[in-house]
Design an enzyme around this catalytic site. Structure first.
Site, PDB file in Angstrom:
ATOM      1  CG  ASN A 161      -0.363  -0.173   2.501  1.00 40.12           C
ATOM      2  OD1 ASN A 161       0.644  -0.855   2.642  1.00 40.12           O
ATOM      3  ND2 ASN A 161      -0.926   0.455   3.510  1.00 40.12           N
ATOM      4  CD  GLU A 260       5.362  -1.149  11.978  1.00 45.07           C
ATOM      5  OE1 GLU A 260       5.991  -0.471  12.779  1.00 45.07           O
ATOM      6  OE2 GLU A 260       5.370  -0.942  10.754  1.00 45.07           O
ATOM      7  CB  CYS A 294      -2.502  -0.291   8.400  1.00 44.35           C
ATOM      8  SG  CYS A 294      -1.205   0.912   8.808  1.00 44.35           S
ATOM      9  CD  GLU A 473       9.716  -1.903  13.395  1.00 50.42           C
ATOM     10  OE1 GLU A 473      10.488  -1.233  12.694  1.00 50.42           O
ATOM     11  OE2 GLU A 473       9.356  -3.063  13.093  1.00 50.42           O
TER      12      GLU A 473
HETATM   13  P1  NAD Z   1      -0.144  -9.534   3.294  1.00 45.80           P
HETATM   14  O1  NAD Z   1      -0.049  -9.946   4.715  1.00 45.80           O
HETATM   15  O2  NAD Z   1      -0.959 -10.362   2.360  1.00 45.80           O
HETATM   16  O3  NAD Z   1       1.304  -9.464   2.616  1.00 45.80           O
HETATM   17  C1  NAD Z   1       2.339  -8.672   3.175  1.00 45.80           C
HETATM   18  C2  NAD Z   1       3.677  -9.246   2.747  1.00 45.80           C
HETATM   19  O4  NAD Z   1       3.833 -10.538   3.316  1.00 45.80           O
HETATM   20  C3  NAD Z   1       3.842  -9.427   1.244  1.00 45.80           C
HETATM   21  O5  NAD Z   1       5.168  -9.118   0.893  1.00 45.80           O
HETATM   22  C4  NAD Z   1       3.571 -10.909   1.055  1.00 45.80           C
HETATM   23  O6  NAD Z   1       4.165 -11.461  -0.086  1.00 45.80           O
HETATM   24  C5  NAD Z   1       4.171 -11.479   2.322  1.00 45.80           C
HETATM   25  N1  NAD Z   1       3.629 -12.768   2.749  1.00 45.80           N
HETATM   26  C6  NAD Z   1       2.368 -13.228   2.626  1.00 45.80           C
HETATM   27  N2  NAD Z   1       2.256 -14.444   3.209  1.00 45.80           N
HETATM   28  C7  NAD Z   1       3.479 -14.753   3.722  1.00 45.80           C
HETATM   29  C8  NAD Z   1       4.010 -15.867   4.431  1.00 45.80           C
HETATM   30  N3  NAD Z   1       3.249 -16.921   4.759  1.00 45.80           N
HETATM   31  N4  NAD Z   1       5.313 -15.851   4.789  1.00 45.80           N
HETATM   32  C9  NAD Z   1       6.097 -14.785   4.492  1.00 45.80           C
HETATM   33  N5  NAD Z   1       5.654 -13.708   3.802  1.00 45.80           N
HETATM   34  C10 NAD Z   1       4.353 -13.682   3.438  1.00 45.80           C
HETATM   35  O7  NAD Z   1      -0.650  -8.017   3.321  1.00 45.80           O
HETATM   36  P2  NAD Z   1      -1.007  -7.086   2.084  1.00 45.80           P
HETATM   37  O8  NAD Z   1      -2.294  -7.537   1.491  1.00 45.80           O
HETATM   38  O9  NAD Z   1       0.191  -6.984   1.227  1.00 45.80           O
HETATM   39  O10 NAD Z   1      -1.202  -5.672   2.833  1.00 45.80           O
HETATM   40  C11 NAD Z   1      -2.396  -5.252   3.409  1.00 45.80           C
HETATM   41  C12 NAD Z   1      -2.402  -5.531   4.900  1.00 45.80           C
HETATM   42  O11 NAD Z   1      -1.286  -4.893   5.512  1.00 45.80           O
HETATM   43  C13 NAD Z   1      -3.609  -4.963   5.618  1.00 45.80           C
HETATM   44  O12 NAD Z   1      -4.075  -5.894   6.559  1.00 45.80           O
HETATM   45  C14 NAD Z   1      -3.073  -3.728   6.331  1.00 45.80           C
HETATM   46  O13 NAD Z   1      -3.805  -3.309   7.448  1.00 45.80           O
HETATM   47  C15 NAD Z   1      -1.705  -4.190   6.695  1.00 45.80           C
HETATM   48  N6  NAD Z   1      -0.808  -3.058   6.957  1.00 45.80           N
HETATM   49  C16 NAD Z   1      -0.466  -2.772   8.252  1.00 45.80           C
HETATM   50  C17 NAD Z   1       0.360  -1.677   8.536  1.00 45.80           C
HETATM   51  C18 NAD Z   1       0.749  -1.286   9.943  1.00 45.80           C
HETATM   52  O14 NAD Z   1       1.637  -0.445  10.108  1.00 45.80           O
HETATM   53  N7  NAD Z   1       0.123  -1.836  10.979  1.00 45.80           N
HETATM   54  C19 NAD Z   1       0.839  -0.901   7.489  1.00 45.80           C
HETATM   55  C20 NAD Z   1       0.461  -1.232   6.177  1.00 45.80           C
HETATM   56  C21 NAD Z   1      -0.360  -2.327   5.917  1.00 45.80           C
HETATM   57  O1  6OD Z   2       4.069   6.242   8.935  1.00 44.05           O
HETATM   58  C1  6OD Z   2       4.588   5.155   9.217  1.00 44.05           C
HETATM   59  O2  6OD Z   2       5.725   5.072   9.709  1.00 44.05           O
HETATM   60  C2  6OD Z   2       3.832   3.921   8.995  1.00 44.05           C
HETATM   61  N1  6OD Z   2       4.425   2.778   9.416  1.00 44.05           N
HETATM   62  C3  6OD Z   2       2.625   3.961   8.398  1.00 44.05           C
HETATM   63  C4  6OD Z   2       1.806   2.832   8.161  1.00 44.05           C
HETATM   64  C5  6OD Z   2       0.756   2.936   7.344  1.00 44.05           C
HETATM   65  C6  6OD Z   2      -0.098   1.815   7.066  1.00 44.05           C
HETATM   66  O3  6OD Z   2      -0.592   1.580   5.999  1.00 44.05           O
END
Ligand code: NAD
Ligand code: 6OD
Length: 493
Positions: A161, A260, A294, A473
């Site tokens: 994202n 995260e 997120c 972090e």
């Molecule tokens: P995802 O969990 O499907 O994938 C994230 C990464 O993990 C990708 O690089 C993917 O290839 C890898 N991956 C997937 N399965 C794996 C496994 N079994 N082992 C190792 N690697 C693996 O997430 P997404 O669809 O790419 O992103 C959206 C999600 O990310 C949403 O749930 C969003 O809330 C979350 N997100 C959280 C934060 C935060 O800071 N808390 C920030 C951004 C996105």
């Molecule tokens: O601003 C940041 O450092 C951070 N980790 C943002 C996360 C955004 C989630 O999509």
């Protein structure tokens, strides 16, 4: 290229031990704007992942491992300079892979890449370790002090994202602390990470300190990396369910993890709020980046006296968000990352209707009459009318959608916000200073914003509670994860 069109048969390589390597299988990266194939990506197999981990381990024994904090900080600043020199390439890469607007990439995503490196260059040189002079029971004295050391080889796995922002948010502190890294960007966003590898080479980061492996999760580079015995710690941003899978993979090696994860964030609008600011702030918090942040608010609770007006105004603003091409300055929306993710989000729009929601705005797919009809766009959507048990109220959708519901008093507002398996962020709109501070202590979230949203100071703790994460972090909290402290006790006699 800036609108998601690329020509030629580009094959993005992996970066291992200072070499760009292809070979083996590859996969296609499709434009979310038009649905056309943009480029191909070399998928790292288990042997490539192993070579990357081995190169990282070797780098720790080389010149990198001998550098002091000041020297590493200088390297980080050179990386920031080089990122700024490659600014336009990074904007083009991010826009092509995600379909986000050029304006957003220029003002948020890419500047944060450089800022992450400058911030952690400053923090590593300014953060002391503790020291105690100890008096023993027999009147002797000892000096205790802590020495900061790298953890070793850190695996960094990030989503699609905010690709460069989220990747550098972890690479910068990991390198500041003297680690070597193997990074795996999302299969959906391989381009800016590949430019980052070029940046590392140009900035003189020693070979093997930064390694890049492309691929998917299960059965591909992601799983191979998290299961690799040579990895000392794993930092991951992504879905909560993926976090669980990685935690299981990390268990055998008892590896440190920092997660995260997902969110189902609440926005609370009190009747005493500046309603103009609350409406515009909620437009941002629900629809920025196509709702694919997120931290986005998918549940908005509004105090009853202003509920009808707020709902009508937010729905009107959602309908007004301009669907331009990424390069057009007025563009305020973007496609979802892929056709698969669009299916998921549209499934949630249907589910919401089946659960009895009223659709105040959107709820479908825009029609353009041009190449964007092959892309992954959905309409920004405002829902109302659902109860707390509806799946729409509990599951993270990760699209441009929010549900609005009324509340009567502060206790009810905080209880509704906390009624979630997730606990990443909450946003509160109020002019009552006491309430603003109460929100900070009573809301079950790692981040609480008052009268703003996604305003970041990189020195502050960032992370979630409940299913939204493990650890923090940001600032010195990143140093805690990316380094080990050894206490040295010297008998002074
Ligand atoms: P995802 O969990 O499907 O994938 C994230 C990464 O993990 C990708 O690089 C993917 O290839 C890898 N991956 C997937 N399965 C794996 C496994 N079994 N082992 C190792 N690697 C693996 O997430 P997404 O669809 O790419 O992103 C959206 C999600 O990310 C949403 O749930 C969003 O809330 C979350 N997100 C959280 C934060 C935060 O800071 N808390 C920030 C951004 C996105
Ligand atoms: O601003 C940041 O450092 C951070 N980790 C943002 C996360 C955004 C989630 O999509």
């Amino acid at each position: 290229m800036i609108d998601g069109r690329r020509s030629g048969d580009l094959l993005l390589p992996n970066y291992v031990g200072g070499e760009f390597v292809t070979g083996g299988t590859s996969f296609a990266k499709v434009s979310p704007v038009t649905g056309e194939t943009l480029l191909h990506v070399a998928e790292a197999d288990a042997a490539t992942v192993d070579a990357a981990v081995t190169a990282a381990r070797a780098a720790l024994r080389g010149p990198w491992g001998a550098m002091g904090e000041g020297e590493r900080a200088a390297v980080l600043r050179r990386v920031a300079d080089e990122l700024e020199r490659r600014f336009d390439d990074l904007v083009a890469a991010e826009v092509a892979d995600t379909g986000k607007s050029v304006a957003q990439a220029r003002t948020l995503d890419i500047p944060r890449g450089a800022a992450n490196f400058r911030t952690f260059a400053d923090i590593i040189t300014a953060t002391p370790t503790e020291s105690f002079t100890t008096v023993t029971a027999t009147g002797g004295r000892a000096l205790n002090y802590a020495v900061r050391k790298p953890v070793g080889v850190v695996a960094i796995i990030v989503p699609w994202n905010l690709p460069l922002l989220l990747l550098t948010w972890k690479v910068a502190p990991a390198l500041a602390c003297g680690n070597a890294v193997v990074v795996k960007p999302s299969e959906e966003t391989p381009s800016s990470a590949t430019v980052l590898a070029e940046v590392m080479a140009a900035a003189g980061v020693p070979d093997g300190v930064f390694n890049l492996v492309h691929g998917f999760g299960p059965g591909s580079a992601g799983e191979a990396l998290t299961r690799h015995p040579g990895v000392d710690a794993i930092t991951f941003t992504g879905e909560s369910a993926t976090g669980s899978a990685i935690m299981r993979a990390a268990a055998d090696g008892v590896k440190a993890v920092s997660f995260e994860l997902g969110g189902k964030n609440a926005g609370l609008v009190f009747a005493d709020a500046d309603l103009d600011a609350a409406v515009e702030g909620s437009v941002r918090s629900s629809f920025t980046n196509g709702g694919q942040v997120c931290l986005c608010t998918e549940r908005i609770y509004v105090q009853r006296p202003v509920y009808e007006e707020f709902a009508a105004r937010l729905a009107k603003r959602a309908e007004e968000l301009a669907f331009g091409w990424p390069s057009e300055p007025a563009t305020m929306t973007m496609p979802l990352i892929s056709a698969k993710h669009r299916e998921k989000v549209l499934g949630h729009y249907e589910l919401a209707r089946a659960e009895g929601a009223t659709v105040l705005a959107g709820g479908g797919v825009p029609v353009f009459g041009d190449d964007r009809d092959g892309g992954s766009y959905v309409q920004p959507t405002v829902l109302t009318g659902l109860g707390r048990h509806a799946r729409t109220m509990r599951e993270e959708i990760f699209g441009p959608v929010c549900h609005i519901a009324p509340f009567d008093d502060e206790d009810e507002a905080f209880a509704l916000a906390n009624d979630s398996e997730y606990g990443l962020a909450a946003t509160v709109w109020t002019r009552d200073v006491g309430r603003a501070h109460r929100a900070g202590t009573r809301l079950e979230a790692g981040l609480v914003w008052v009268n703003t949203w996604f305003l970041r100071d990189l020195r502050t703790p960032f992370g979630g509670v409940k299913a939204s994460g493990v650890g923090r972090e940001g600032g010195t909290h990143s140093l805690h994860f990316y380094s080990e402290l050894t206490n040295v006790c010297v008998d002074l006699g």
